[in-house]
Scaffold this active site. Structure first.
Site, mmCIF file in Angstrom:
data_model
loop_
_atom_site.group_PDB
_atom_site.id
_atom_site.type_symbol
_atom_site.label_atom_id
_atom_site.label_comp_id
_atom_site.label_asym_id
_atom_site.label_seq_id
_atom_site.Cartn_x
_atom_site.Cartn_y
_atom_site.Cartn_z
ATOM 1 N N LYS A 31 54.797 -52.048 12.966
ATOM 2 C CA LYS A 31 54.866 -53.426 13.338
ATOM 3 C C LYS A 31 56.106 -54.211 12.859
ATOM 4 O O LYS A 31 56.710 -54.900 13.526
ATOM 5 C CB LYS A 31 53.549 -53.989 12.896
ATOM 6 C CG LYS A 31 53.721 -54.357 11.197
ATOM 7 C CD LYS A 31 52.617 -55.110 10.971
ATOM 8 C CE LYS A 31 52.376 -55.239 9.489
ATOM 9 N NZ LYS A 31 53.522 -55.751 8.839
ATOM 10 N N THR A 32 56.711 -53.642 11.442
ATOM 11 C CA THR A 32 57.734 -54.271 11.185
ATOM 12 C C THR A 32 59.098 -53.894 11.883
ATOM 13 O O THR A 32 59.861 -54.906 12.235
ATOM 14 C CB THR A 32 58.110 -53.687 9.604
ATOM 15 O OG1 THR A 32 56.808 -54.132 8.831
ATOM 16 C CG2 THR A 32 59.386 -54.599 9.045
ATOM 17 N N ASP A 223 54.623 -62.742 10.761
ATOM 18 C CA ASP A 223 54.295 -61.697 10.585
ATOM 19 C C ASP A 223 52.994 -61.566 9.610
ATOM 20 O O ASP A 223 52.742 -62.530 9.049
ATOM 21 C CB ASP A 223 55.223 -60.614 9.436
ATOM 22 C CG ASP A 223 55.031 -59.333 9.335
ATOM 23 O OD1 ASP A 223 54.120 -58.698 9.982
ATOM 24 O OD2 ASP A 223 55.556 -58.745 8.225
ATOM 25 N N GLU A 224 51.951 -60.454 9.567
ATOM 26 C CA GLU A 224 50.776 -60.442 9.215
ATOM 27 C C GLU A 224 49.935 -61.919 9.561
ATOM 28 O O GLU A 224 49.254 -62.519 8.737
ATOM 29 C CB GLU A 224 50.953 -60.429 7.403
ATOM 30 C CG GLU A 224 51.739 -59.338 7.142
ATOM 31 C CD GLU A 224 50.950 -57.847 7.239
ATOM 32 O OE1 GLU A 224 49.825 -58.018 7.502
ATOM 33 O OE2 GLU A 224 51.439 -56.950 6.698
ATOM 34 N N GLN A 254 42.970 -55.208 8.903
ATOM 35 C CA GLN A 254 43.593 -55.510 7.484
ATOM 36 C C GLN A 254 43.708 -56.875 6.772
ATOM 37 O O GLN A 254 44.445 -57.117 5.896
ATOM 38 C CB GLN A 254 44.914 -54.807 7.534
ATOM 39 C CG GLN A 254 45.005 -53.492 7.957
ATOM 40 C CD GLN A 254 46.525 -52.878 8.245
ATOM 41 O OE1 GLN A 254 47.073 -52.714 7.021
ATOM 42 N NE2 GLN A 254 47.036 -52.396 9.082
ATOM 43 N N ARG A 612 46.340 -45.964 3.405
ATOM 44 C CA ARG A 612 47.767 -45.847 2.605
ATOM 45 C C ARG A 612 48.031 -44.378 2.474
ATOM 46 O O ARG A 612 49.378 -44.171 2.036
ATOM 47 C CB ARG A 612 47.423 -46.381 1.289
ATOM 48 C CG ARG A 612 46.981 -47.692 0.954
ATOM 49 C CD ARG A 612 48.078 -48.902 1.754
ATOM 50 N NE ARG A 612 47.364 -48.749 3.108
ATOM 51 C CZ ARG A 612 48.035 -49.508 4.162
ATOM 52 N NH1 ARG A 612 49.388 -49.887 4.040
ATOM 53 N NH2 ARG A 612 47.524 -49.760 5.432
#
Length: 773
Positions: A31-32, A223-224, A254, A612
């Site tokens: 996504k980044t 973002d987020e 998340q 993770r």
């Protein structure tokens, strides 16, 4: 061409030019990269960087994105982007137009401690009871008001809020709030929450300012987005309302920050807020193996409130997730340390490939102890090493003072903590007088009646009471073990009461940390019982901690095992991840199971933890966990049972374990061995159900080496042990027997272990396994 670096799913939102779009990005899906390349693509196709606003949740993310954009389109143009965290961008905006609200352009930004100090002063000036109006709780309540856009005016117009504070015996909360806001304004200061609240006020009260920034920020990227709170949501919506060229990226699976005010409905309801929203899904995971991705999918599928997506990966299948059960949290720590050591040595991996994740900070104690014993370097993220935390150092300072009253650093640390009315001026007088007389401060305090140092009345009595308390601890230390003494010190010194009065999350965390220290002391005392020449007393424990802490020094490199809470791990990735404490009431937390939404957030937190891992994930839980020095039965987390069994490998199946006895076997006396029939079964016939097979015996020897050979007649269960034998101990590692002495229950073995230690172990307690006779 930079677009060639993207897959088809990533390329679609990058190429989308105008209108509202939502990118639902699964874990590890890039996504980044999508955000970064979308900004670069807009700039490459004529959009002025001054017209682009990009909001992130960390300055680190903003710096990395801006650096990559500079590489793609040129550094000079990238500098013109409005890119940063919500607070940094809106502070910048308020520098330009905050004067319309009466603030100078150089207004001060108060951090949390500044705010708390000001609130404490206001409470004192108003003559309020500081035990009822705790400044930290008041600061948190004011913060929640501001993040919910409840101004002072709105507070007094809301009878439910006023009544709630009255019921909580804080009827003057509104007055404190008003005084706090007035004092900040008078000082030309804003706190962190004001940066959002005042921006909302500016945009709402001054339409010309709103139009100016709507025209400036023609393309907005967030973002987020699942982590935005109500105040952030309203600012973004106001700024994007004119052109509606807004791109939000996030993953509802998340969303784990509701305790900070994050509102998952912001992303769930995004399609209702804007017209003709284009929805893109990034579902290919580039980070993890198939087993990890599929296991994470099976977990999050249990949440009812979520956006539709199916995360998949083209990566290799990889090993199954390994599940391990330990008898206690200390054994859990030893398993994790041993597993890291073995993986690292067998596969020649650096320490930085490993991470240990836990639900609460206090869980790090057992992990740290085990890693230090193995000489494995580690780094605590988001907090101090366990023994460096203030509350732990406070307890240890009291314990050091019990052992050595001449320890003036320990005395200075705790003589007025918790507060006893012994001020700094008094401590300064004592220090000067002690230096002049050649006595320690404690010795001087014991003879205040004959000392002429200008301390009289109430202060003298308080000093004498402190001396009497330390002396009472010293008397207790003569007969009690280290755990009993430490528990009494924590209670009678007032430390526990101090943290109980503080109802904030920080205060609760300090209580948990002290509990973990007591658990560690209890574990130490139990472990010392098998050492023939050990006392298990306080002096031994303090020496053990001091030596262990010395091993935890900074080696000057970053190749360390990472230890952190799961909340801090978001956005990070590691080849090997250990998720510890997978037990009911710990994970999920007992404080987060009151509603479905709370439980679903705990499940999302587990999803974040598992994703993770790149190559291998371990889940560990215990049968028993120390709570305030008592061994409490623990129940495996419900989340373990939610993982599809196809992706799980149980390292400790139930049938490998002997059941725990509820009664003391000695109640029934000695066994008449002449009546036992431990014969080998006739070949071809099944063994008797009451007769252990050879395989079962081998399993028992492997899993519970401390039991020795179940068929042995020897009193220790180690009949083959002799001088020169090579052995393995669960705590000290491998070693060689130097000497055996004593008889019966007093039989001892002197063993030199690999790290050079020589220990004398009582064999009736020793958890030894013979490696080579």
């Amino acid at each position: 061409m930079y677009l060639e670096e993207l897959n088809e799913a990533q390329k679609a939102p990058v190429l989308h030019r105008d209108g509202a779009l939502m990118v639902i990005a699964g874990a590890g899906s890039g996504k980044t990269r999508v955000l970064t390349y979308r900004i670069a693509h807009l700039m490459q196709h004529g959009v002025d960087p001054f017209n682009i606003l990009a909001l992130t949740f960390t300055n680190k993310a903003a710096r990395e994105m801006k650096k990559r954009i500079a590489e793609l389109v040129g550094g000079d143009e990238a500098k013109n982007l409005w890119m940063g965290t919500f607070h940094s961008i809106f502070a910048r905006l308020l520098r330009f137009d905050g004067d319309k609200l009466g603030f100078p352009s150089n207004f001060t930004i108060y951090d949390t401690q500044d705010s708390q100090r000001l609130i404490a002063s206001i409470i004192k000036e108003m003559g309020l009871d500081k035990d009822i109006y705790k400044y930290k709780q008041v600061q948190q309540r004011i913060s929640s008001f501001k993040n919910s856009l409840i101004t002072v005016k709105a507070y007094f117009q809301n009878p439910e809020l006023v009544e709630a504070d009255a019921m909580a015996k804080r009827p003057r909360m509104g007055e404190i709030y008003k005084n706090y806001v007035d004092r900040c304004f008078k000082a030309g200061a804003m706190d962190f929450d004001d940066l959002l609240l005042r921006t909302n006020e500016l945009l709402a009260r001054f339409p010309d300012v709103l139009m100016k920034y709507q025209d400036r920020f023609r393309y907005i990227l967030v973002d987020e987005y699942q982590d935005t709170n109500h105040s952030q949501y309203l600012i973004v919506r106001a700024l994007a309302d004119r052109y509606q060229n807004i791109c939000v990226v996030g993953d509802d699976a998340q969303s784990i920050y509701s305790f900070r005010g994050a509102n998952i409905s912001n992303i769930l309801n995004f399609q209702r807020d804007y017209d003709q929203v284009a929805v893109y899904r990034l579902e290919q995971n580039y980070r993890s193996t198939k087993n990890i991705v599929n296991a994470a999918n099976s977990i999050i599928a249990n949440n009812k409130n979520q956006l539709e997506k199916v995360v998949w990966t083209a990566n290799e299948e990889g090993p199954k997730i390994k599940l391990h059960r330990s008898p206690t949290d200390a054994e859990e720590g030893r398993f994790v340390a041993g597993s890291i050591f073995e993986n690292r040595m067998q596969k020649q991996l650096p320490n930085g490939h490993f991470a240990v994740l836990y639900r609460t900070n206090s869980q790090s104690r057992a992990i740290e102890d085990a890693l230090r014993k193995r000489d494995i370097p580690y780094r605590i993220y988001g907090g101090l090493s366990f023994y460096q935390r203030k509350e732990i150092k406070d307890v240890l300072a009291y314990l050091r003072l019990v052992i050595n009253p001449g320890d003036e650093e320990a005395l200075k640390r705790v003589i007025n903590y918790p507060a006893r009315g012994i001020g700094q001026a008094t401590i300064d007088k004592l220090t000067v007088a002690a230096n002049q007389s050649g006595l320690t401060i404690f010795e001087l305090m014991e003879n205040l009646s004959s000392a002429n140092i200008g301390i009289h009345g109430g202060t003298r009595r308080r000093l004498e009471d402190f001396v009497a308390m330390i002396r009472s601890f010293q008397i207790l230390n003569r007969e009690a073990d280290a755990f009993t003494l430490a528990e009494q010190v924590a209670r009678k010194s007032g430390l526990l009461m101090e943290f109980k009065k503080d109802g904030t999350p920080e205060g609760i965390a300090r209580m948990e940390n002290i509990e973990e220290l007591l658990n560690g002391i209890k574990d130490f005392v139990e472990g010392q019982k098998e050492l023939a020449d050990a006392r298990g007393d306080l002096a031994e424990f303090l020496e053990d901690v001091a030596l262990a802490t010395d091993l935890d020094t900074d080696t000057g490199d970053d190749d360390r095992v990472a230890l952190m809470t799961i909340h801090l791990a978001k956005g990070l990735e590691f080849p090997y991840v250990y998720i510890v404490g997978m037990e009911e009431d710990l994970f999920p937390s007992a404080m987060s199971m009151n509603t479905r939404s709370e439980l679903e957030e705990e499940r999302r937190l587990f999803y974040v933890a598992l994703t993770r891992a790149e190559e291998q994930a371990y889940l560990t839980y215990t049968q028993n966990r120390y709570r305030w020095g008592k061994l409490i039965d623990a129940e495996p987390s419900r989340f373990i049972h939610e993982i599809d069994e196809r992706f799980l490998e149980n390292l400790t199946p139930e049938d490998f374990y002997r059941p725990r006895n509820l009664l003391n076997a000695e109640l029934f006396g000695e066994v008449d061995k002449s009546r036992l029939r431990l014969q080998k079964p006739v070949k071809g016939n099944p063994p008797s159900p009451n007769q252990p097979t050879e395989n079962q015996l081998r399993r028992l020897r492997k899993i519970r080496p401390q039991l020795g050979d179940p068929s042995s007649d020897g009193p220790t269960g180690l009949p083959d042990l002799k001088e020169g034998s090579l052995v393995d101990h669960s705590r000290f590692g491998k070693g060689k027997v130097l000497k055996i002495e004593g008889t019966g229950n007093d039989l001892k073995a002197e063993i030199r272990f690999e790290r050079g230690e020589v220990k004398k172990l009582l064999l009736r307690f020793a958890r030894l396994r013979i490696l080579e006779g």
